[in-house]
Design an enzyme around this catalytic site. Structure first.
Site, short mmCIF file in Angstrom:
data_model
loop_
_atom_site.label_atom_id
_atom_site.label_comp_id
_atom_site.label_asym_id
_atom_site.label_seq_id
_atom_site.Cartn_x
_atom_site.Cartn_y
_atom_site.Cartn_z
N ASP A 1 1.07 -1.12 0.03
CA ASP A 1 -0.10 -0.15 -0.07
C ASP A 1 0.85 1.27 0.14
O ASP A 1 2.05 1.29 0.71
CB ASP A 1 -0.95 -0.14 1.10
CG ASP A 1 -2.21 0.82 1.02
OD1 ASP A 1 -3.19 0.50 0.88
OD2 ASP A 1 -1.90 2.32 0.95
N ASN B 1 -12.73 -3.20 2.74
CA ASN B 1 -13.56 -1.95 2.75
C ASN B 1 -14.58 -2.08 1.54
O ASN B 1 -14.24 -2.38 0.28
CB ASN B 1 -12.97 -0.75 2.69
CG ASN B 1 -11.71 -0.47 3.94
OD1 ASN B 1 -12.44 -0.87 5.12
ND2 ASN B 1 -11.06 0.03 4.03
N GLY C 1 -15.90 2.60 3.60
CA GLY C 1 -14.58 3.32 3.50
C GLY C 1 -13.72 3.15 2.16
O GLY C 1 -12.64 3.26 2.20
N GLN C 2 -14.48 2.20 1.30
CA GLN C 2 -13.71 2.04 0.23
C GLN C 2 -13.34 3.27 -0.92
O GLN C 2 -14.24 4.12 -0.98
CB GLN C 2 -14.51 1.03 -0.84
CG GLN C 2 -13.58 0.54 -2.05
CD GLN C 2 -14.72 -0.50 -2.89
OE1 GLN C 2 -15.72 -0.93 -2.48
NE2 GLN C 2 -14.02 -1.32 -3.72
N HIS D 1 -10.11 -5.42 -3.27
CA HIS D 1 -8.80 -5.80 -2.45
C HIS D 1 -9.09 -5.98 -1.29
O HIS D 1 -10.06 -5.50 -0.66
CB HIS D 1 -7.82 -4.64 -2.82
CG HIS D 1 -8.65 -3.07 -2.28
ND1 HIS D 1 -9.45 -2.45 -2.85
CD2 HIS D 1 -8.42 -2.47 -1.11
CE1 HIS D 1 -9.79 -1.38 -2.41
NE2 HIS D 1 -9.27 -1.28 -1.35
N HIS E 1 -7.18 -5.65 2.44
CA HIS E 1 -5.69 -5.18 3.22
C HIS E 1 -5.36 -6.32 4.02
O HIS E 1 -5.98 -6.64 4.83
CB HIS E 1 -6.17 -3.86 3.80
CG HIS E 1 -6.91 -2.77 3.13
ND1 HIS E 1 -6.08 -1.56 3.00
CD2 HIS E 1 -8.01 -2.51 2.42
CE1 HIS E 1 -6.71 -0.87 2.12
NE2 HIS E 1 -7.82 -1.43 1.98
P1 AMP Z 1 -9.54 1.49 0.43
O1 AMP Z 1 -9.99 2.52 1.08
O2 AMP Z 1 -9.99 0.24 1.12
O3 AMP Z 1 -10.32 1.47 -1.02
O4 AMP Z 1 -8.29 1.45 0.03
C1 AMP Z 1 -7.43 1.69 -1.01
C2 AMP Z 1 -6.06 1.61 -0.55
O5 AMP Z 1 -5.26 1.69 -1.86
C3 AMP Z 1 -5.67 2.80 0.17
O6 AMP Z 1 -5.14 2.13 1.35
C4 AMP Z 1 -4.47 3.56 -0.46
O7 AMP Z 1 -3.43 3.93 0.04
C5 AMP Z 1 -4.11 2.41 -1.74
N1 AMP Z 1 -3.59 2.97 -2.82
C6 AMP Z 1 -4.14 3.74 -3.58
N2 AMP Z 1 -3.41 4.14 -4.81
C7 AMP Z 1 -2.26 3.11 -4.70
C8 AMP Z 1 -1.28 2.74 -5.45
N3 AMP Z 1 -1.06 3.43 -6.84
N4 AMP Z 1 -0.47 2.20 -5.07
C9 AMP Z 1 -0.64 1.46 -3.91
N5 AMP Z 1 -1.44 1.69 -2.89
C10 AMP Z 1 -2.48 2.36 -3.35
#
Ligand code: AMP
Ligand code: ZN
Length: 112
Positions: free
Chosen positions: A30, A85, A91-92, A98, A100
């Site tokens: 992340d 999420n 919180g997505q 994906h 986490h």
């Molecule tokens: P969510 O809030 O569950 O949709 O999580 C999205 C996650 O993607 C967040 O923790 C971001 O920090 C991560 N994220 C967004 N863009 C990138 C990227 N280009 N490379 C790695 N992580 C990313």
């Protein structure tokens, strides 16, 4: 899917710190880590969210992939957290399914 950041990472079109790739799954670090280990696990095929994942076998594979990665990262005994999420209240922020995988510190409960 055009315009999807995680599809672009899966296709190698934008850089990411890839941890593991196998069998239609990809794990990468992340960008904004919330724990010493914070890895995102995705299916390389686009699905917007958990709501769109109709195939239980795919979900099982995704979860097993995260579990195996936790073990390989030395997190299994101390413990770790897997979070999905889903949609705005969940919180997505990135609409490509994906998990986490978070570990390396004690987690608190409840999450915010
Ligand atoms: P969510 O809030 O569950 O949709 O999580 C999205 C996650 O993607 C967040 O923790 C971001 O920090 C991560 N994220 C967004 N863009 C990138 C990227 N280009 N490379 C790695 N992580 C990313
Ligand atoms: Zn996508």
């Amino acid at each position: 899917m055009a315009g999807c950041v995680f599809c672009k990472i899966a296709a190698g079109e934008i850089p990411a710190s890839v941890v593991k790739r196998a069998d239609g799954m990809l794990a990468f670090k992340d960008l904004n880590p919330q724990a010493p280990t914070h890895v995102l696990v995705i299916p390389t095929h686009h699905l917007a969210s958990l709501n769109d994942a109709k195939d239980p076998a795919l979900l099982g594979k995704l979860l097993a992939f995260a579990r195996d990665l936790a073990r390989e990262s030395g997190l299994a005994d101390r413990g770790y957290r897997v979070v999905v999420n889903t949609n705005p209240d969940g919180g997505q922020t990135v609409f490509h399914l994906h998990l986490h995988l978070l570990g390396g510190r004690p987690m608190t409960w409840p999450p915010g």
